[in-house]
Design a protein around this motif. Structure first.
Motif, PDB file in Angstrom:
ATOM      1  N   GLN A 252     -20.856  -6.989 -37.351  1.00 49.02           N
ATOM      2  CA  GLN A 252     -19.488  -7.652 -38.189  1.00 49.02           C
ATOM      3  C   GLN A 252     -19.212  -7.896 -35.742  1.00 49.02           C
ATOM      4  O   GLN A 252     -19.691  -8.560 -35.424  1.00 49.02           O
ATOM      5  CB  GLN A 252     -18.893  -6.030 -37.764  1.00 49.02           C
ATOM      6  CG  GLN A 252     -19.760  -5.586 -39.095  1.00 49.02           C
ATOM      7  CD  GLN A 252     -18.883  -3.924 -39.409  1.00 49.02           C
ATOM      8  OE1 GLN A 252     -18.770  -3.527 -38.198  1.00 49.02           O
ATOM      9  NE2 GLN A 252     -19.268  -3.133 -40.541  1.00 49.02           N
ATOM     10  N   SER A 253     -17.883  -8.282 -36.720  1.00 50.54           N
ATOM     11  CA  SER A 253     -17.339  -9.449 -35.922  1.00 50.54           C
ATOM     12  C   SER A 253     -16.717  -8.676 -34.476  1.00 50.54           C
ATOM     13  O   SER A 253     -16.348  -8.920 -33.264  1.00 50.54           O
ATOM     14  CB  SER A 253     -16.446 -10.386 -36.750  1.00 50.54           C
ATOM     15  OG  SER A 253     -15.484  -9.629 -37.083  1.00 50.54           O
ATOM     16  N   ASP A 254     -15.581  -7.508 -35.128  1.00 54.50           N
ATOM     17  CA  ASP A 254     -15.222  -6.406 -33.804  1.00 54.50           C
ATOM     18  C   ASP A 254     -16.652  -5.253 -33.093  1.00 54.50           C
ATOM     19  O   ASP A 254     -17.792  -5.525 -33.057  1.00 54.50           O
ATOM     20  CB  ASP A 254     -14.948  -5.175 -35.205  1.00 54.50           C
ATOM     21  CG  ASP A 254     -15.792  -3.997 -35.712  1.00 54.50           C
ATOM     22  OD1 ASP A 254     -16.691  -5.004 -35.871  1.00 54.50           O
ATOM     23  OD2 ASP A 254     -15.101  -3.172 -35.710  1.00 54.50           O
ATOM     24  N   ILE A 255     -15.821  -4.923 -31.876  1.00 57.32           N
ATOM     25  CA  ILE A 255     -17.092  -4.547 -30.971  1.00 57.32           C
ATOM     26  C   ILE A 255     -16.450  -3.169 -31.480  1.00 57.32           C
ATOM     27  O   ILE A 255     -15.889  -2.471 -30.936  1.00 57.32           O
ATOM     28  CB  ILE A 255     -17.134  -5.202 -29.599  1.00 57.32           C
ATOM     29  CG1 ILE A 255     -17.339  -6.197 -29.772  1.00 57.32           C
ATOM     30  CG2 ILE A 255     -17.739  -4.059 -28.415  1.00 57.32           C
ATOM     31  CD1 ILE A 255     -17.268  -7.181 -28.082  1.00 57.32           C
ATOM     32  N   GLY A 256     -17.616  -2.169 -31.335  1.00 62.68           N
ATOM     33  CA  GLY A 256     -16.876  -0.533 -31.316  1.00 62.68           C
ATOM     34  C   GLY A 256     -17.424   0.139 -29.944  1.00 62.68           C
ATOM     35  O   GLY A 256     -17.990  -0.946 -28.682  1.00 62.68           O
TER      36      GLY A 256
ATOM     37  N   MET B 272     -28.263 -14.880 -26.833  1.00 57.56           N
ATOM     38  CA  MET B 272     -28.870 -15.345 -28.683  1.00 57.56           C
ATOM     39  C   MET B 272     -27.546 -13.389 -29.515  1.00 57.56           C
ATOM     40  O   MET B 272     -28.031 -12.470 -28.655  1.00 57.56           O
ATOM     41  CB  MET B 272     -30.473 -14.302 -29.444  1.00 57.56           C
ATOM     42  CG  MET B 272     -30.904 -15.770 -29.053  1.00 57.56           C
ATOM     43  SD  MET B 272     -32.720 -15.462 -29.408  1.00 57.56           S
ATOM     44  CE  MET B 272     -33.728 -17.257 -29.040  1.00 57.56           C
ATOM     45  N   ALA B 273     -27.255 -14.001 -30.447  1.00 60.50           N
ATOM     46  CA  ALA B 273     -26.446 -12.961 -31.220  1.00 60.50           C
ATOM     47  C   ALA B 273     -26.104 -12.713 -32.447  1.00 60.50           C
ATOM     48  O   ALA B 273     -26.205 -14.426 -32.851  1.00 60.50           O
ATOM     49  CB  ALA B 273     -24.873 -12.522 -29.990  1.00 60.50           C
ATOM     50  N   ALA B 274     -25.231 -11.619 -33.086  1.00 58.25           N
ATOM     51  CA  ALA B 274     -25.735 -12.241 -34.206  1.00 58.25           C
ATOM     52  C   ALA B 274     -23.844 -13.246 -34.577  1.00 58.25           C
ATOM     53  O   ALA B 274     -24.136 -13.869 -36.241  1.00 58.25           O
ATOM     54  CB  ALA B 274     -24.719 -10.157 -34.890  1.00 58.25           C
ATOM     55  N   ALA B 275     -22.985 -13.617 -33.699  1.00 59.12           N
ATOM     56  CA  ALA B 275     -22.223 -14.437 -33.901  1.00 59.12           C
ATOM     57  C   ALA B 275     -23.435 -16.293 -34.911  1.00 59.12           C
ATOM     58  O   ALA B 275     -22.954 -17.025 -35.526  1.00 59.12           O
ATOM     59  CB  ALA B 275     -21.767 -15.290 -33.310  1.00 59.12           C
ATOM     60  N   ASP B 276     -24.446 -15.985 -34.226  1.00 60.11           N
ATOM     61  CA  ASP B 276     -25.834 -16.962 -34.632  1.00 60.11           C
ATOM     62  C   ASP B 276     -26.629 -16.758 -36.042  1.00 60.11           C
ATOM     63  O   ASP B 276     -28.006 -18.079 -36.023  1.00 60.11           O
ATOM     64  CB  ASP B 276     -26.559 -17.928 -33.450  1.00 60.11           C
ATOM     65  CG  ASP B 276     -24.996 -18.875 -32.497  1.00 60.11           C
ATOM     66  OD1 ASP B 276     -25.644 -19.536 -31.275  1.00 60.11           O
ATOM     67  OD2 ASP B 276     -23.781 -18.800 -32.841  1.00 60.11           O
ATOM     68  N   GLU B 277     -26.442 -15.701 -35.954  1.00 56.31           N
ATOM     69  CA  GLU B 277     -27.907 -15.523 -36.945  1.00 56.31           C
ATOM     70  C   GLU B 277     -28.177 -15.731 -38.365  1.00 56.31           C
ATOM     71  O   GLU B 277     -28.843 -16.206 -39.004  1.00 56.31           O
ATOM     72  CB  GLU B 277     -27.218 -13.806 -37.269  1.00 56.31           C
ATOM     73  CG  GLU B 277     -27.890 -12.615 -36.441  1.00 56.31           C
ATOM     74  CD  GLU B 277     -29.395 -13.012 -36.004  1.00 56.31           C
ATOM     75  OE1 GLU B 277     -30.064 -13.122 -37.363  1.00 56.31           O
ATOM     76  OE2 GLU B 277     -30.080 -13.146 -35.083  1.00 56.31           O
ATOM     77  N   GLU B 278     -26.242 -16.225 -39.085  1.00 54.85           N
ATOM     78  CA  GLU B 278     -27.213 -17.124 -40.291  1.00 54.85           C
ATOM     79  C   GLU B 278     -25.718 -18.097 -40.206  1.00 54.85           C
ATOM     80  O   GLU B 278     -24.831 -19.017 -41.230  1.00 54.85           O
ATOM     81  CB  GLU B 278     -26.122 -16.151 -41.284  1.00 54.85           C
ATOM     82  CG  GLU B 278     -26.645 -14.222 -41.350  1.00 54.85           C
ATOM     83  CD  GLU B 278     -27.678 -14.602 -41.629  1.00 54.85           C
ATOM     84  OE1 GLU B 278     -28.097 -15.876 -42.817  1.00 54.85           O
ATOM     85  OE2 GLU B 278     -28.403 -13.542 -41.402  1.00 54.85           O
ATOM     86  N   ARG B 279     -26.128 -18.977 -39.350  1.00 55.24           N
ATOM     87  CA  ARG B 279     -25.706 -20.227 -39.205  1.00 55.24           C
ATOM     88  C   ARG B 279     -25.894 -21.165 -38.489  1.00 55.24           C
ATOM     89  O   ARG B 279     -27.010 -20.213 -37.566  1.00 55.24           O
ATOM     90  CB  ARG B 279     -23.684 -20.337 -38.389  1.00 55.24           C
ATOM     91  CG  ARG B 279     -23.693 -20.073 -37.164  1.00 55.24           C
ATOM     92  CD  ARG B 279     -22.331 -19.315 -36.188  1.00 55.24           C
ATOM     93  NE  ARG B 279     -21.942 -19.995 -35.476  1.00 55.24           N
ATOM     94  CZ  ARG B 279     -20.855 -19.308 -34.818  1.00 55.24           C
ATOM     95  NH1 ARG B 279     -20.042 -18.851 -35.376  1.00 55.24           N
ATOM     96  NH2 ARG B 279     -21.404 -19.348 -33.740  1.00 55.24           N
TER      97      ARG B 279
END
Length: 287
Positions: free
Chosen positions: A133-137, A1-8
């Motif tokens: 955000q899509s980038d990684i810090g 589970m990750a942010a990529a799937d949070e809003e879709r």
């Protein structure tokens, strides 16, 4: 589970359908949770037929079974490589790679996002935006590198002993990671924001009726599996791998709840990777 799937919505099924329907079971009621678990936690071609709290509740109880499948696939590929003459280090890399591929890398992505959120030092709302955000810090990069290297090193050490030892490590760590997801979905651990997979599964699993029995079962199976390979000391180590792995995941979870006000899909992913890595490290100790 990750942010990529949070809003879709969850990923489309492999059969080309438009994805899950909220109220249309695609088969026996009891399998809705299994479909939810495999359809959201793996890339396996399983169509999620329901996307509601009841399916999520059952799905999170099924989560450790997805870990068993992922760990088994990782062990199988590593076994083929060892039979072909590859060394234990390459077998360890293969195991980690299989786990990443079969989960779309979502757990690793969640780990990186949570590391960036925690490391930012920003207020909760700002930290949550950073995690989306899509980038990684830099914090995320360091966390990913260290965790992946630790997993490869631990698995390589186990495979150097025997394929069975490495396979046991892959399976136990995979199941422990998903067990941590089950425990994270218990009441009292709220979602940090509305919407997304994290909010769907948050606070769905009864600790007394589901999470604790699953914890006991997984711990017992791990102890039996490790005991068969390494004797009584191995049985203790197998049980400890599950319990300590879930314990470290719990520490991270509590930190995230305090920091972000609850959980997101990213937090679930970070918890899973923490549990998996800790379990592997424990299995390598005292061998």
């Amino acid at each position: 589970m990750a942010a990529a799937d949070e809003e879709r919505p969850p990923p489309d099924s492999a059969d080309g359908s438009d994805g899950p329907e909220a109220s249309t079971p695609g088969g026996p009621e009891g399998w809705a949770g299994a479909r939810f678990a495999f359809g959201t936690l793996t890339v396996l071609p399983v169509r999620v037929t329901r996307w509601d709290r009841e399916a999520a509740r059952s799905g999170m109880v099924w989560a450790p079974v997805t870990g068993l499948v992922v760990g088994g696939c990782a062990a199988a590929l590593s076994g083929l490589l060892l039979l072909g003459g590859a060394g234990p280090a390459l077998a360890g890399v293969a195991s980690v790679a299989v786990g990443a591929v079969l989960t779309r890398g979502l757990h690793l992505d969640g780990l990186a996002d949570v590391a960036d959120g925690l490391g930012s030092g920003k207020p909760a709302a700002h930290a949550l935006r950073i995690m989306k955000q899509s980038d990684i810090g830099p914090f995320g990069v360091v966390a990913l590198v260290l965790v992946v290297l630790a997993q490869i090193a631990a698995l390589a050490q186990l495979y150097a002993g025997s394929w069975a030892a490495g396979a046991a490590g892959a399976v136990v760590s995979g199941v422990t990671a998903r067990l941590a997801l089950t425990l994270t979905a218990r009441p009292g651990v709220p979602a940090a924001r509305p919407g997304g997979l994290g909010a769907t599964v948050a606070e769905t699993v009864s600790l007394r009726r589901a999470a604790l029995p699953v914890l006991v079962l997984v711990t017992a199976v791990a102890a039996v599996l490790a005991g068969a390979l390494w004797g009584p000391a191995g049985a203790v180590r197998g049980a400890a791998a599950v319990l300590v792995g879930c314990g470290f995941a719990e520490l991270l979870l509590r930190r995230c709840v305090r920091r972000f006000g609850g959980v997101t899909g990213d937090v679930f992913g970070a918890v899973a990777e923490t549990a998996a890595t800790t379990a592997l490290v424990v299995l390598t100790l005292g061998g």
